[in-house]
Design a protein around this motif. Sequence first.
Motif, PDB file in Angstrom:
ATOM      1  N   PHE A  16       0.820  -1.206   0.000  1.00 39.63           N
ATOM      2  CA  PHE A  16       0.000   0.000   0.000  1.00 39.63           C
ATOM      3  C   PHE A  16       0.857   1.260   0.000  1.00 39.63           C
ATOM      4  O   PHE A  16       1.868   1.345   0.668  1.00 39.63           O
ATOM      5  CB  PHE A  16      -0.933   0.041   1.214  1.00 39.63           C
ATOM      6  N   THR A  17       0.393   2.234  -0.747  1.00 36.85           N
ATOM      7  CA  THR A  17       0.971   3.567  -0.736  1.00 36.85           C
ATOM      8  C   THR A  17      -0.152   4.511  -0.404  1.00 36.85           C
ATOM      9  O   THR A  17      -1.267   4.097  -0.129  1.00 36.85           O
ATOM     10  CB  THR A  17       1.558   3.909  -2.124  1.00 36.85           C
ATOM     11  N   MET A  19      -3.294   6.575  -0.775  1.00 42.49           N
ATOM     12  CA  MET A  19      -4.401   6.380  -1.708  1.00 42.49           C
ATOM     13  C   MET A  19      -4.680   7.661  -2.487  1.00 42.49           C
ATOM     14  O   MET A  19      -4.654   8.745  -1.930  1.00 42.49           O
ATOM     15  CB  MET A  19      -5.652   5.945  -0.960  1.00 42.49           C
ATOM     16  N   GLN A  20      -4.963   7.498  -3.762  1.00 43.41           N
ATOM     17  CA  GLN A  20      -5.335   8.605  -4.613  1.00 43.41           C
ATOM     18  C   GLN A  20      -6.752   8.348  -5.093  1.00 43.41           C
ATOM     19  O   GLN A  20      -7.052   7.284  -5.589  1.00 43.41           O
ATOM     20  CB  GLN A  20      -4.395   8.699  -5.810  1.00 43.41           C
ATOM     21  N   ASP A  52     -12.465   4.264  -4.642  1.00 42.17           N
ATOM     22  CA  ASP A  52     -11.219   3.565  -4.911  1.00 42.17           C
ATOM     23  C   ASP A  52     -11.134   2.173  -4.273  1.00 42.17           C
ATOM     24  O   ASP A  52     -10.058   1.597  -4.191  1.00 42.17           O
ATOM     25  CB  ASP A  52     -10.020   4.411  -4.482  1.00 42.17           C
ATOM     26  N   TRP A  78      -8.208  -2.649  -3.087  1.00 44.16           N
ATOM     27  CA  TRP A  78      -7.901  -1.230  -3.154  1.00 44.16           C
ATOM     28  C   TRP A  78      -7.338  -0.989  -4.540  1.00 44.16           C
ATOM     29  O   TRP A  78      -6.436  -1.694  -4.983  1.00 44.16           O
ATOM     30  CB  TRP A  78      -6.865  -0.844  -2.110  1.00 44.16           C
ATOM     31  N   PHE A  80      -5.534   1.624  -7.338  1.00 44.53           N
ATOM     32  CA  PHE A  80      -4.662   2.794  -7.425  1.00 44.53           C
ATOM     33  C   PHE A  80      -4.420   3.144  -8.892  1.00 44.53           C
ATOM     34  O   PHE A  80      -4.056   2.268  -9.678  1.00 44.53           O
ATOM     35  CB  PHE A  80      -3.313   2.508  -6.763  1.00 44.53           C
ATOM     36  N   ASN A  87      -4.580   0.999 -14.074  1.00 47.21           N
ATOM     37  CA  ASN A  87      -4.621   0.956 -12.610  1.00 47.21           C
ATOM     38  C   ASN A  87      -3.911  -0.293 -12.121  1.00 47.21           C
ATOM     39  O   ASN A  87      -3.755  -1.256 -12.855  1.00 47.21           O
ATOM     40  CB  ASN A  87      -6.068   0.871 -12.104  1.00 47.21           C
ATOM     41  N   TYR A  89      -4.068  -2.899  -8.441  1.00 44.21           N
ATOM     42  CA  TYR A  89      -4.920  -3.167  -7.286  1.00 44.21           C
ATOM     43  C   TYR A  89      -4.320  -4.262  -6.422  1.00 44.21           C
ATOM     44  O   TYR A  89      -3.502  -5.054  -6.868  1.00 44.21           O
ATOM     45  CB  TYR A  89      -6.346  -3.529  -7.720  1.00 44.21           C
TER      46      TYR A  89
END
Length: 162
Positions: A16-17, A19-20, A52, A78, A80, A87, A89
């Motif tokens: 995880f980074t 979230m945008q 998202d 999630w 991204f 994207n 995920y």
Amino acid sequence: MMKKVLLIFALTLGGFTTMQSQEISKHALGLRLSDSNGFWAEASYQAATSPDNRIELNLGAQGESFYNAVKLTGLYEWVFPIEGGLNWYVGPGIGGGIIDYDDDLRRDDTDSFGFVTGTVGIEYNFDFPLLISLDFRPEVYFDDYNNDDVNFNIGLSARYQF
């Protein structure tokens, strides 16, 4: 066994980074073809839970010369954005199924199986309502269905978005 489960969740959550926010389709329905201890064809459904995040359900079938199997997998993902319609995920999941053996030399019975999984994948949203994706799902099994206890499931999907 527990170490394997913790490793899968750590790898899944470790990616995880920040979230945008982005818009993903509210619903997507299609087909996922995968290779996990044999070829699986799965009906796949995705439903957005937020801009998202989404849930994904897959109902799969597999047939071999001496057995047939059906499995249901549920995932929370999630999503991204990378760029444009591209994207990636990631998310955890759980599943189970039934296998029917029909081999006169071995056995003739029915068993059930359960597993935990995670997913990481990449997808592309076209300008028309088509979503294609490639994903990787390690699956940790809790029974005799899979002698290895762990399967590495790689799948290719095409879904109609609505």
